[in-house]
Design a protein around this motif. Sequence first.
Motif, PDB file in Angstrom:
ATOM      1  N   LEU A 173       0.835  -1.190   0.000  1.00 40.02           N
ATOM      2  CA  LEU A 173       0.000   0.000   0.000  1.00 40.02           C
ATOM      3  C   LEU A 173       0.878   1.252   0.000  1.00 40.02           C
ATOM      4  O   LEU A 173       2.034   1.209   0.442  1.00 40.02           O
ATOM      5  N   SER A 174       0.326   2.342  -0.458  1.00 42.36           N
ATOM      6  CA  SER A 174       1.055   3.610  -0.517  1.00 42.36           C
ATOM      7  C   SER A 174       1.137   4.259   0.857  1.00 42.36           C
ATOM      8  O   SER A 174       0.414   3.896   1.790  1.00 42.36           O
ATOM      9  N   LYS A 175       2.009   5.260   0.966  1.00 39.00           N
ATOM     10  CA  LYS A 175       2.182   5.959   2.235  1.00 39.00           C
ATOM     11  C   LYS A 175       0.917   6.713   2.637  1.00 39.00           C
ATOM     12  O   LYS A 175       0.558   6.747   3.823  1.00 39.00           O
ATOM     13  N   THR A 176       0.205   7.289   1.668  1.00 34.99           N
ATOM     14  CA  THR A 176      -1.014   8.021   2.010  1.00 34.99           C
ATOM     15  C   THR A 176      -2.133   7.078   2.448  1.00 34.99           C
ATOM     16  O   THR A 176      -2.937   7.420   3.321  1.00 34.99           O
ATOM     17  N   ALA A 177      -2.165   5.883   1.863  1.00 32.60           N
ATOM     18  CA  ALA A 177      -3.150   4.883   2.287  1.00 32.60           C
ATOM     19  C   ALA A 177      -2.851   4.418   3.712  1.00 32.60           C
ATOM     20  O   ALA A 177      -3.752   4.323   4.554  1.00 32.60           O
ATOM     21  N   ILE A 178      -1.577   4.129   3.987  1.00 31.46           N
ATOM     22  CA  ILE A 178      -1.188   3.680   5.330  1.00 31.46           C
ATOM     23  C   ILE A 178      -1.481   4.763   6.366  1.00 31.46           C
ATOM     24  O   ILE A 178      -2.005   4.477   7.455  1.00 31.46           O
ATOM     25  N   MET A 179      -1.158   6.002   6.055  1.00 31.06           N
ATOM     26  CA  MET A 179      -1.419   7.092   6.994  1.00 31.06           C
ATOM     27  C   MET A 179      -2.920   7.248   7.258  1.00 31.06           C
ATOM     28  O   MET A 179      -3.339   7.483   8.395  1.00 31.06           O
ATOM     29  N   SER A 180      -3.730   7.109   6.224  1.00 26.97           N
ATOM     30  CA  SER A 180      -5.180   7.227   6.390  1.00 26.97           C
ATOM     31  C   SER A 180      -5.710   6.130   7.302  1.00 26.97           C
ATOM     32  O   SER A 180      -6.568   6.381   8.168  1.00 26.97           O
ATOM     33  N   GLY A 197       5.698  -6.097   6.200  1.00 21.58           N
ATOM     34  CA  GLY A 197       6.713  -5.189   5.676  1.00 21.58           C
ATOM     35  C   GLY A 197       7.411  -4.326   6.704  1.00 21.58           C
ATOM     36  O   GLY A 197       8.215  -3.480   6.344  1.00 21.58           O
ATOM     37  N   GLY A 198       7.111  -4.515   7.982  1.00 19.21           N
ATOM     38  CA  GLY A 198       7.759  -3.740   9.028  1.00 19.21           C
ATOM     39  C   GLY A 198       6.969  -2.496   9.413  1.00 19.21           C
ATOM     40  O   GLY A 198       5.959  -2.150   8.799  1.00 19.21           O
ATOM     41  N   ILE A 199       7.454  -1.825  10.465  1.00 23.32           N
ATOM     42  CA  ILE A 199       6.814  -0.607  10.966  1.00 23.32           C
ATOM     43  C   ILE A 199       7.403   0.591  10.240  1.00 23.32           C
ATOM     44  O   ILE A 199       8.595   0.871  10.366  1.00 23.32           O
ATOM     45  N   SER A 200       6.572   1.281   9.485  1.00 22.74           N
ATOM     46  CA  SER A 200       7.039   2.457   8.750  1.00 22.74           C
ATOM     47  C   SER A 200       6.648   3.723   9.504  1.00 22.74           C
ATOM     48  O   SER A 200       5.750   3.700  10.359  1.00 22.74           O
ATOM     49  N   PRO A 201       7.280   4.859   9.188  1.00 26.20           N
ATOM     50  CA  PRO A 201       6.870   6.126   9.807  1.00 26.20           C
ATOM     51  C   PRO A 201       5.409   6.460   9.538  1.00 26.20           C
ATOM     52  O   PRO A 201       4.764   7.156  10.323  1.00 26.20           O
ATOM     53  N   HIS A 202       4.878   5.946   8.430  1.00 24.93           N
ATOM     54  CA  HIS A 202       3.495   6.245   8.057  1.00 24.93           C
ATOM     55  C   HIS A 202       2.507   5.466   8.923  1.00 24.93           C
ATOM     56  O   HIS A 202       1.376   5.911   9.133  1.00 24.93           O
ATOM     57  N   HIS A 203       2.925   4.290   9.436  1.00 27.98           N
ATOM     58  CA  HIS A 203       2.098   3.568  10.404  1.00 27.98           C
ATOM     59  C   HIS A 203       2.008   4.333  11.714  1.00 27.98           C
ATOM     60  O   HIS A 203       0.999   4.275  12.417  1.00 27.98           O
ATOM     61  N   VAL A 204       3.082   5.029  12.025  1.00 31.51           N
ATOM     62  CA  VAL A 204       3.205   5.700  13.319  1.00 31.51           C
ATOM     63  C   VAL A 204       2.534   7.073  13.303  1.00 31.51           C
ATOM     64  O   VAL A 204       1.974   7.514  14.302  1.00 31.51           O
ATOM     65  N   LYS A 205       2.589   7.737  12.153  1.00 29.68           N
ATOM     66  CA  LYS A 205       2.166   9.137  12.050  1.00 29.68           C
ATOM     67  C   LYS A 205       0.735   9.354  12.496  1.00 29.68           C
ATOM     68  O   LYS A 205       0.409  10.380  13.107  1.00 29.68           O
ATOM     69  N   GLY A 206      -0.152   8.413  12.199  1.00 30.55           N
ATOM     70  CA  GLY A 206      -1.558   8.598  12.563  1.00 30.55           C
ATOM     71  C   GLY A 206      -1.861   8.373  14.019  1.00 30.55           C
ATOM     72  O   GLY A 206      -2.923   8.777  14.507  1.00 30.55           O
ATOM     73  N   GLY A 207      -0.960   7.709  14.748  1.00 29.23           N
ATOM     74  CA  GLY A 207      -1.156   7.511  16.175  1.00 29.23           C
ATOM     75  C   GLY A 207      -2.020   6.329  16.558  1.00 29.23           C
ATOM     76  O   GLY A 207      -2.354   6.156  17.738  1.00 29.23           O
ATOM     77  N   ARG A 415      -9.588  -5.767   2.875  1.00 28.66           N
ATOM     78  CA  ARG A 415     -10.177  -5.194   1.661  1.00 28.66           C
ATOM     79  C   ARG A 415     -11.358  -4.287   1.979  1.00 28.66           C
ATOM     80  O   ARG A 415     -11.623  -3.330   1.257  1.00 28.66           O
ATOM     81  N   GLY A 416     -12.070  -4.563   3.084  1.00 31.81           N
ATOM     82  CA  GLY A 416     -13.129  -3.653   3.497  1.00 31.81           C
ATOM     83  C   GLY A 416     -12.581  -2.275   3.812  1.00 31.81           C
ATOM     84  O   GLY A 416     -13.145  -1.249   3.428  1.00 31.81           O
ATOM     85  N   MET A 417     -11.433  -2.240   4.516  1.00 32.41           N
ATOM     86  CA  MET A 417     -10.793  -0.969   4.835  1.00 32.41           C
ATOM     87  C   MET A 417     -10.257  -0.289   3.571  1.00 32.41           C
ATOM     88  O   MET A 417     -10.273   0.942   3.459  1.00 32.41           O
ATOM     89  N   MET A 418      -9.785  -1.087   2.614  1.00 35.52           N
ATOM     90  CA  MET A 418      -9.337  -0.511   1.344  1.00 35.52           C
ATOM     91  C   MET A 418     -10.496   0.142   0.606  1.00 35.52           C
ATOM     92  O   MET A 418     -10.364   1.235   0.042  1.00 35.52           O
TER      93      MET A 418
END
Length: 512
Positions: A173-180, A197-207, A415-418
């Motif tokens: 998934l893209s960074k904007t999708a992960i952040m959302s 795929g590991g913990i990315s900054p985008h997983h963390v940014k949303g809190g 896929r529901g979340m997608m």
Amino acid sequence: MENHKIRSMIGKTLLWIALSGTVALIIAAFYQASSFYLLIALPLILITAVGYDRFQSKHAVLRNYPVVGRLRYFFEAIRPEMRQYFFESELDGKPFNRRQRSIVYQRAKNERETVAFGMQVDPYLQGYEWVSHSIYPKKLGEKDLRVNVGNKHCTQPYSLSILNIGAMSFGALSKTAIMSLSHGAKLNGFAHNTGEGGISPHHVKGGGDLIWQIGTGYFGCRDNDGNFDPALFHKNSRRTYVKMVEIKLSQGAKPGHGGILPAAKNTPEIAEIRNVPAGTTVISPPAHSTFNNATGLMQFIAQLRELSGGKPIGFKLCIGSKQEFTDICTAMTTTGITPDFITIDGAEGGTGAAPLEYTDYVGMPLMDALAFVSESLSTHGLRDQVKILASGKIITGFDIMKALALGADACYSARGMMMALGCIQALKCDSGKCPVGIATQDKSLFKGIDVTDKKHRVANFHKNTLHATVELMEACGFETPEHINPESFHRRIDTTKTMNFKEIYFKTLSAN
């Protein structure tokens, strides 16, 4: 020189002549302000294209029928869109039909989600399912349905929503999708599985709360050789936003096959997070290198629990050999080590890229697997120590209740979340050209996702789906998720016979 090479050279020469002539004619038309040159250019392009197809040797259809052949390829290219937008009925479409997709979009947007004029499915067709309601509906006191994950070995149990974001990696998934997704999880208080795929900054940014998934590639806790790194796991697992850790043994869409990250999606940022070379196709090994049997799995669980400071540790798998899972249950009893949770992924689970044979023909479907795992744990006296999470085509309240009736304690939806993010089921996840910017690393595409808008849609989908689940539970007389039972769910076996889920799935229980 071979004849087909000579023909190819002639065809290419004609093509370049046509292109050069066309460019010259367009320039002339521009400077002379005359459409006469354009009229000359059009037939020149057509004649040369037909001639080129006649000389090429790769496509027999184009060589024999250059004009009709081009039309064939054109219509074949737009066939999925034509089918989806013009010919597909409300109940057609795979893996999700239009009716299923619509309910996700409506709930994500807080729009009207009622339907008019009665049911569209045929209740007399084989496979039709329904749940028994009560003439004495209940009123649930607790609307925020949650379950505590963590047995006697766990010192940091986690209160988990019964609906959470399924495993989807940054990369798939893209960074904007992960952040959302991360922001949405934070807004409504549910968990977000990172994918392998590991913990990315985008997983963390949303809190949002994270369930860190560790696959066979050990991304986020691997050394330069791809082996498990205890020190790195210790560091990352003790982050406050990591609430649970899930060891991925297999997934429903491609059980027995490692994860695939196409080279086009493996950007320098993703490569750094995963500690792999950028721009290469990354295929995770089919099996873990830290253990190779059930006892080894239990020992690995104990190691991760200690390194993480006592957080809930579990594993995810698609059931294949029943004996192998029975061996895992035996290992739990002999070692005294039990996971805090087990995630069951059905064969109907989704993925961005998988060989057809694995997607369509390998693995046990979710409903069968849930009943088998729940009954196996009960037989070994382990059911009260291990929570079961269900994953695989879960998008409605009815889907959630079916899973809970067959033994699940909570559910994932990927896929529901997608679809809540705006996925249109274009089926291009493996191409890197997702038209709505979700399953891609193409900036020109993923910039189309407005995180400030999509995060609310993710939260709305979760909130409204849980609301629908609560209403359905009340209608059926279930006061808590634990009261949901398999006897209340029914399936039509043929035109005259129906059976409830206990009779279908729980052979041992039905015999007692």
